[in-house]
Write a protein that holds these residues in place. Structure first.
Motif, mmCIF file in Angstrom:
data_model
loop_
_atom_site.group_PDB
_atom_site.id
_atom_site.type_symbol
_atom_site.label_atom_id
_atom_site.label_comp_id
_atom_site.label_asym_id
_atom_site.label_seq_id
_atom_site.Cartn_x
_atom_site.Cartn_y
_atom_site.Cartn_z
ATOM 1 N N LEU A 17 0.828 -1.205 0.000
ATOM 2 C CA LEU A 17 0.000 0.000 0.000
ATOM 3 C C LEU A 17 0.864 1.257 0.000
ATOM 4 O O LEU A 17 1.807 1.376 0.778
ATOM 5 N N SER B 230 -2.181 2.154 -4.641
ATOM 6 C CA SER B 230 -3.338 2.597 -3.855
ATOM 7 C C SER B 230 -4.473 1.587 -3.911
ATOM 8 O O SER B 230 -5.497 1.764 -3.246
ATOM 9 N N GLU C 176 -6.154 -1.465 -2.750
ATOM 10 C CA GLU C 176 -6.104 -2.334 -1.584
ATOM 11 C C GLU C 176 -6.278 -3.808 -1.952
ATOM 12 O O GLU C 176 -5.754 -4.690 -1.274
#
Length: 459
Positions: free
Chosen positions: A14, A349, A351
């Motif tokens: 992340l 970005s 997830e």
């Protein structure tokens, strides 16, 4: 002559998150050419001959009703049973007669009690009579326990040897010269000589023995008297000869030696831990670079987990570290260096992508955590038995999911003891700690699902 594979537990991390962990599985296997080059072994046996080594640890066939005094202690005289020192002598004679040793392998034998003495300097294995005669001398001594003195004598002999060097230390009790042991250990660490420790009985300095095996990438054995009905990971005293034969066989299979790891990280990336997780588990000393990874066996090879702590990054694919390896193939008189390997991951970005993990990497991370939980539980047992029980139950659930049946059984016994006595005995704590290092899972076992791993480890 050394094949390598590097695999990350996540390909995507992340973005904009501080302190994420990245686990890299480093697999080392000897090439076919290296596998066929069995090295010359130089093995120093360092044997405790103190008075307590005359304690009987196998079942007698007849009790005489008589007693004897040795070093101020009273022992029962029985027939048809064997003492610790008799089992050690039997073990050594089995090794010398086994056919595992090549003619040019070299063996040394050092005894220690109140003082250390070289009973046999390094001698070719083909001189079997000299080896057997020296082993027979071990029953002629008695006294206190000065293990460090024995380690120093062995170091003096090993320093002059040039084969695949190893020290096998057999002791049954607390030593009077632990500071000397710590100083002597530096020689084995510096010279990349694995130390096998064989602790016999409950009154063993487990911290010291495990420190020796950890720092030298060696192996620890836990030997328990037969009348205690031990189960794995402990070794029955009567099975000691078989266990030592297995250790020598393993030493002969270590065709790659002196593997050293160099790691260069980019800014703010930290290498926080390196653990060998197969074939046995030890922590790698990170106090000085290059880091010692020990020896690699033909066949199963070795697996290591490198743990990195990462800074926050914007979305991008980046190189986080570079890994280098050097090694020796003593059977070929060859010193090798591998091309650098890059540790590369992508920050995202997304997830969903960041949530995908590699189960074959995480199984080893999960196994590594079992040792941490065992150590935590043994500390908690004296002051908070309820918390210790919860910690052991978590460790047990991990061993079940990994199919590590021996450790599941060992944890069951500890939980039963904790329930009945509200504590964990020294013997059980010792067995658990050594078992967490030696009763490891095997590559290729049924793996837990991604969801199970995430739930248990929080990864």
């Amino acid at each position: 002559m050394l094949n390598t594979q590097l695999k990350l537990h996540r390909e995507f991390l992340l973005a904009h998150v501080e302190g994420q962990k990245l686990f890299a599985m480093l697999t080392l296997t000897p090439s076919q050419e290296a596998t066929e080059a069995r090295p010359q072994l130089d093995v120093a046996f360092v044997v405790d001959t103190s008075g307590s080594m005359y304690e009987v640890v196998t079942k007698p066939s007849r009790r005489t009703g008589q007693t004897m005094q040795v070093d101020g202690k009273t022992y029962e005289v029985v027939e048809g049973a064997r003492s610790k020192i008799e089992l050690v002598v039997e073990s050594l004679k089995n090794i010398f007669n086994s056919g595992l040793l090549m003619e040019d392998d070299r063996i040394a034998l050092i005894k220690f009690d109140d003082r250390a003495k070289v009973l046999l300097p390094f001698t070719p294995a083909k001189d079997k009579k000299a080896l057997l005669d020296a082993a027979g001398l071990l029953t002629k001594f008695s006294g206190g326990t000065h293990m460090g003195a024995g380690m120093k004598e062995a170091a003096t002999l090993l320093e002059k040897e040039s084969g695949s060097r190893r020290m096998i230390l057999l002791s049954d009790g607390q030593t009077f010269d632990e500071p000397v042991c710590q100083v002597a250990a530096e020689f084995y660490v510096k010279n990349r000589i694995p130390v096998t420790t064989v602790g016999v009985g409950d009154d063993v300095n487990t911290d010291l023995l495990l420190d020796l095996t950890n720092r030298t990438q060696g192996q620890a054995f836990d030997v328990v008297p037969d009348n205690q009905n031990p189960q794995p990971p402990s070794v029955r005293a009567s099975e000691l000869p078989k266990a030592l034969l297995g250790d020598i066989k393993q030493a002969a299979a270590q065709v790659i030696t002196n593997v050293e790891l160099s790691v260069r990280t980019v800014k703010d990336v930290e290498l926080t831990r390196v653990t060998r997780v197969s074939p046995t588990q030890t922590e790698v000393d990170l106090r000085s670079s290059p880091f010692p990874l020990g020896n690699v066996e033909a066949g199963q090879g070795s697996i290591f987990i490198l743990e990195f702590t990462l800074p926050a990054r914007i979305p991008a694919r980046v190189r986080l570290a570079q890994i280098g390896l050097t090694y020796i193939v003593p059977g070929k008189q060859f010193r090798g260096e591998l091309p650098p390997m890059d540790v590369v991951a992508e920050f995202t970005s997304d997830e969903t992508r960041a949530g995908v993990i590699a189960p074959d990497v995480m199984q080893w991370v999960q196994q590594r955590n079992i040792e941490m939980l065992v150590a935590q539980a043994t500390k908690e047992a004296s002051s908070n038995p309820q918390q210790a029980q919860k910690t052991l139950e978590l460790a047990r659930s991990m061993t079940q999911r990994l199919g590590n049946n021996n450790m599941t059984q060992a944890l069951d016994r500890a939980l039963e003891e904790l329930t009945t006595s509200k504590t964990i005995s020294l013997g059980t704590a010792k067995t658990l700690r050594i078992g967490a290092k030696t009763q490891t899972i095997q590559s290729g076992q049924n793996l837990p699902s991604d969801e199970e791993i995430r739930r248990i480890t929080g990864a």
